[in-house]
Design a protein around this motif. Sequence first.
Motif, PDB file in Angstrom:
ATOM      1  N   ASP A 129      -1.666   0.924  14.410  1.00 49.11           N
ATOM      2  CA  ASP A 129      -1.398   2.176  13.707  1.00 49.11           C
ATOM      3  C   ASP A 129      -2.188   3.334  14.321  1.00 49.11           C
ATOM      4  OD1 ASP A 129      -4.017   2.121  12.682  1.00 49.11           O
ATOM      5  OD2 ASP A 129      -3.400   1.229  10.769  1.00 49.11           O
ATOM      6  N   ARG A 135      -1.741  -4.545  12.855  1.00 47.63           N
ATOM      7  CA  ARG A 135      -1.003  -4.998  11.672  1.00 47.63           C
ATOM      8  C   ARG A 135       0.100  -5.985  12.056  1.00 47.63           C
ATOM      9  NH1 ARG A 135      -1.231  -1.287   7.242  1.00 47.63           N
ATOM     10  NH2 ARG A 135      -2.692   0.436   7.627  1.00 47.63           N
ATOM     11  N   GLY A 413       1.965   1.300   9.657  1.00 47.31           N
ATOM     12  CA  GLY A 413       0.968   1.711   8.681  1.00 47.31           C
ATOM     13  C   GLY A 413       1.094   3.130   8.181  1.00 47.31           C
ATOM     14  N   GLU A 415       3.276   4.089   5.993  1.00 49.53           N
ATOM     15  CA  GLU A 415       3.516   3.911   4.562  1.00 49.53           C
ATOM     16  C   GLU A 415       2.707   2.719   4.084  1.00 49.53           C
ATOM     17  OE1 GLU A 415       7.062   2.499   1.482  1.00 49.53           O
ATOM     18  OE2 GLU A 415       7.623   3.384   3.408  1.00 49.53           O
ATOM     19  N   ASP A 416       1.939   2.916   3.041  1.00 49.83           N
ATOM     20  CA  ASP A 416       1.150   1.823   2.479  1.00 49.83           C
ATOM     21  C   ASP A 416       2.096   0.861   1.771  1.00 49.83           C
ATOM     22  OD1 ASP A 416      -0.969   0.270   1.692  1.00 49.83           O
ATOM     23  OD2 ASP A 416      -1.449   1.490  -0.067  1.00 49.83           O
ATOM     24  N   HIS A 417       2.188  -0.361   2.275  1.00 48.13           N
ATOM     25  CA  HIS A 417       3.174  -1.296   1.750  1.00 48.13           C
ATOM     26  C   HIS A 417       2.648  -2.725   1.902  1.00 48.13           C
ATOM     27  CE1 HIS A 417       7.059  -3.224   1.029  1.00 48.13           C
ATOM     28  NE2 HIS A 417       7.550  -2.048   0.684  1.00 48.13           N
ATOM     29  N   SER A 420       2.990  -4.857   5.214  1.00 45.57           N
ATOM     30  CA  SER A 420       2.147  -4.617   6.386  1.00 45.57           C
ATOM     31  C   SER A 420       0.798  -5.289   6.165  1.00 45.57           C
ATOM     32  CB  SER A 420       1.966  -3.113   6.610  1.00 45.57           C
ATOM     33  OG  SER A 420       1.190  -2.872   7.757  1.00 45.57           O
ATOM     34  N   LYS A 422      -2.869  -6.259   7.494  1.00 43.31           N
ATOM     35  CA  LYS A 422      -3.899  -5.889   8.465  1.00 43.31           C
ATOM     36  C   LYS A 422      -4.523  -7.133   9.094  1.00 43.31           C
ATOM     37  CE  LYS A 422      -5.206  -1.505   6.282  1.00 43.31           C
ATOM     38  NZ  LYS A 422      -6.314  -0.722   5.682  1.00 43.31           N
TER      39      LYS A 422
END
Length: 423
Positions: A129, A135, A413, A415-417, A420, A422
């Motif tokens: 990202d 990710r 990354g 969009e916080d979802h 995804s 880490k």
Amino acid sequence: MASSLRILPRTTSRILTRHLAPSTTQCLRSQRRHATNLQAPDAADPKLRQIDVSALKIQQTSTPKDITPNDQLVFGRAFTDHMMSLEWTATDGWLPPRITPYQNLSLDPATCVLHYAFEAFEGMKAYKDAQGTVRLFRPDKNMARMNKSAARIALPTFDGAAFIDLIKRFCRLEERFIPSTKGYSLYIRPNIIGTQRTLGVGPPGSALLYTIASPVGPYYPTGFKAISLEATTYAVRAWPGGVGASKLGANYAPCIVPQMQAAGRGFHQNLWLFEDLDPETGKKEDFVTEVGTMNLFACVQGKDGVKELVTAPLDGTILEGVVRDSILELARERLVPEGWKVSERRFHMRELAEAASEGRLLEVFGSGTAAVVAPVRSIGYQGSLVGCGLPEGSEVGEITKRMKDWIEGIQYGEEDHPWSVKV
């Protein structure tokens, strides 16, 4: 007089089935219905599935490779410094995992994978990202599919969560190979093979699960541009009761010759069709299954004006694509509120051709880990080109572009979802 096994012709078999006891007939139907769930009896034995992540041994290379510039990357040609491997035996289960320098495999000429195609694989990617964090995208889906594929051909299964942990460690070691540019990534290829030395046909008593990785850019050399498909009726990719839903190398090699023939006629890929009776009309139709390396979606406006995103159902002939599943979930969440209908159903080429001729075929696109989404400009079918809704000079339709943006936004990354993960 010597006896012999006599195979009943199909017509006789059908007559016999009608006269079987109801319970027997029901059993036969059940066998057909559950053919897609075939697996070795001990495929889920918990003792043989366990992986000890803490036992991982790492041997780093003494000759690190140069990084290939992004503009020189060809899909699947450049590889990282290391590989990860785990051996399995029917008596001991999974042995301690190892990360070693990338190297050749040493196999006996009688190794069962070389003779009977005991092999299954996965395709997944690691992304970097904007902050440099690595990710993975829905790795649990890849693990579930690989276990299902392995079990279908009597190869051992494994603890998916433990293997994801190992893949994370592998990615950390190979982080310098993960491109920072959006649209580029590290393609990760887990592969499992039967390694027993035997010419006998039976479940392998030993196996090797290894993982290699390759930095990649766009799958198609043309980049993100619309492709053309040849609707293929002279060859079949998969059939009911077969292994079309499994990610096996044996499913891919037979498709190369038809792909070469399609390319010789100016098409990028085959669109695999399957001739079957349409239960509504009783007529034979060429049903759409999937594209050479992708699942297929069509955006069709019904005669009632309702817009529908449709893809073939998971009937055992369709690969359970991770991106396919993601598109369906995103469409139900984000397109349905806009009035769209989202369907997993059988549809045939005549339906698409009719919609195209009436201006109701809005878009067609493929989906897969390698290409993410690929817009389709036209489909060659029965000597004619079926236009897929793209205006002249346009390379991508609105829904295809939105899906690409939504999925890549999650992968990189932006969009916080929860999809995804880490590293």
